[in-house]
Design a protein around this motif. Sequence first.
Motif, PDB file in Angstrom:
ATOM      1  N   GLU A  81       0.839  -1.192   0.000  1.00  0.00           N
ATOM      2  CA  GLU A  81       0.000   0.000   0.000  1.00  0.00           C
ATOM      3  C   GLU A  81       0.874   1.242   0.000  1.00  0.00           C
ATOM      4  N   ARG A  82       0.306   2.308  -0.497  1.00  0.00           N
ATOM      5  CA  ARG A  82       0.945   3.625  -0.400  1.00  0.00           C
ATOM      6  C   ARG A  82      -0.186   4.635  -0.233  1.00  0.00           C
ATOM      7  N   PRO A  83      -0.781   4.640   0.947  1.00  0.00           N
ATOM      8  CA  PRO A  83      -2.073   5.312   1.146  1.00  0.00           C
ATOM      9  C   PRO A  83      -2.107   6.807   0.844  1.00  0.00           C
ATOM     10  N   LYS A  84      -1.053   7.517   1.115  1.00  0.00           N
ATOM     11  CA  LYS A  84      -1.081   8.964   0.887  1.00  0.00           C
ATOM     12  C   LYS A  84      -0.046   9.382  -0.141  1.00  0.00           C
ATOM     13  N   GLY A  85       0.428   8.427  -0.882  1.00  0.00           N
ATOM     14  CA  GLY A  85       1.416   8.763  -1.904  1.00  0.00           C
ATOM     15  C   GLY A  85       2.771   9.119  -1.348  1.00  0.00           C
ATOM     16  N   SER A  86       3.004   8.801  -0.069  1.00  0.00           N
ATOM     17  CA  SER A  86       4.336   9.075   0.500  1.00  0.00           C
ATOM     18  C   SER A  86       4.988   7.747   0.876  1.00  0.00           C
ATOM     19  N   PHE A  87       4.912   7.337   2.154  1.00  0.00           N
ATOM     20  CA  PHE A  87       5.523   6.074   2.548  1.00  0.00           C
ATOM     21  C   PHE A  87       4.702   4.902   2.020  1.00  0.00           C
ATOM     22  N   SER A  88       5.333   3.735   2.009  1.00  0.00           N
ATOM     23  CA  SER A  88       4.646   2.527   1.557  1.00  0.00           C
ATOM     24  C   SER A  88       4.909   1.401   2.559  1.00  0.00           C
ATOM     25  N   THR A  89       3.986   0.458   2.604  1.00  0.00           N
ATOM     26  CA  THR A  89       4.172  -0.749   3.404  1.00  0.00           C
ATOM     27  C   THR A  89       4.016  -1.971   2.514  1.00  0.00           C
ATOM     28  N   LEU A  90       4.800  -2.995   2.835  1.00  0.00           N
ATOM     29  CA  LEU A  90       4.703  -4.288   2.165  1.00  0.00           C
ATOM     30  C   LEU A  90       4.423  -5.319   3.252  1.00  0.00           C
ATOM     31  N   GLU A  91       3.297  -5.996   3.147  1.00  0.00           N
ATOM     32  CA  GLU A  91       2.934  -6.996   4.140  1.00  0.00           C
ATOM     33  C   GLU A  91       2.995  -8.382   3.518  1.00  0.00           C
ATOM     34  N   ILE A  92       3.550  -9.303   4.254  1.00  0.00           N
ATOM     35  CA  ILE A  92       3.556 -10.702   3.850  1.00  0.00           C
ATOM     36  C   ILE A  92       2.802 -11.475   4.910  1.00  0.00           C
ATOM     37  N   GLN A  93       1.740 -12.122   4.508  1.00  0.00           N
ATOM     38  CA  GLN A  93       0.941 -12.915   5.448  1.00  0.00           C
ATOM     39  C   GLN A  93       1.362 -14.377   5.376  1.00  0.00           C
ATOM     40  N   ARG A  94       1.235 -15.050   6.502  1.00  0.00           N
ATOM     41  CA  ARG A  94       1.501 -16.498   6.590  1.00  0.00           C
ATOM     42  C   ARG A  94       2.839 -16.813   5.914  1.00  0.00           C
ATOM     43  N   THR A  95       3.892 -16.227   6.453  1.00  0.00           N
ATOM     44  CA  THR A  95       5.203 -16.353   5.823  1.00  0.00           C
ATOM     45  C   THR A  95       5.629 -17.805   5.665  1.00  0.00           C
ATOM     46  N   GLU A  96       6.393 -18.032   4.608  1.00  0.00           N
ATOM     47  CA  GLU A  96       6.966 -19.343   4.299  1.00  0.00           C
ATOM     48  C   GLU A  96       8.483 -19.186   4.224  1.00  0.00           C
TER      49      GLU A  96
END
Lengths: 112, 115
Positions: free
Chosen positions: B68-83
């Motif tokens: 996501e990059r909700p406000k066009g500034s910082f971004s997050t990368l989420e990994i669910q149920r990591t392998e």
Amino acid sequence: GQNIDQPTEMTATEGAIVQINCTYQTSGFNGLFWYQQHAGEAPTFLSYNVLDGLEEKGRFSSFLSRSKGYSYLLLKELQMKDSASYLCAVKKLTGGGNKLTFGTGTQLKVEL
Amino acid sequence: DTGVSQDPRHKITKRGQNVTFRCDPISEHNRLYWYRQTLGQGPEFLTYFQNEAQLEKSRLLSDRFSAERPKGSFSTLEIQRTEQGDSAMYLCASSSTSGGTGELFFGEGSRLTVL
């Protein structure tokens, strides 16, 4: 898809010249970058070519032939600190803008 | 002058847990990219944003990955149920569309180890 090929490893002597080749196949070609990456560090920009010919920046030069899908990075007067991975990256024009696709990198080892 | 910053720099997690990485790009850059890199390989494209819009996502990215990059500034990368196969360096980069070469400026990366 895109194919970007570069040698996996090269070894050269301090003070010498080395040429690292990169060949690519892609549609929508919009430029080619070379990056340097030391172990455990982020890639850093070295050079950019979009037109055919040679671009020179100090000890580093990069050449591009669009018709042949070929580029090389030339490093002169090699120094020990030049030991690193050299990444060829193709910029492709996509529907949403430009995207860089990287090759696997060429690990250069500079020896005394 | 601040470059691209990423947090955390290192993350060790157990298989099945969720992890989130944050990237703060160079402030005037409108494009933000996520790449993944494993040992001996070049960076592999994951996704990229122009401002807050996610313009492209790699087909290699499974549904467990979301960015996501909700406000066009910082971004997050989420990994669910990591392998265990998710273990890699996750690189963020930013660039500007205002002239220049469009070169990417990379952060130092977030190294993920999944046990």
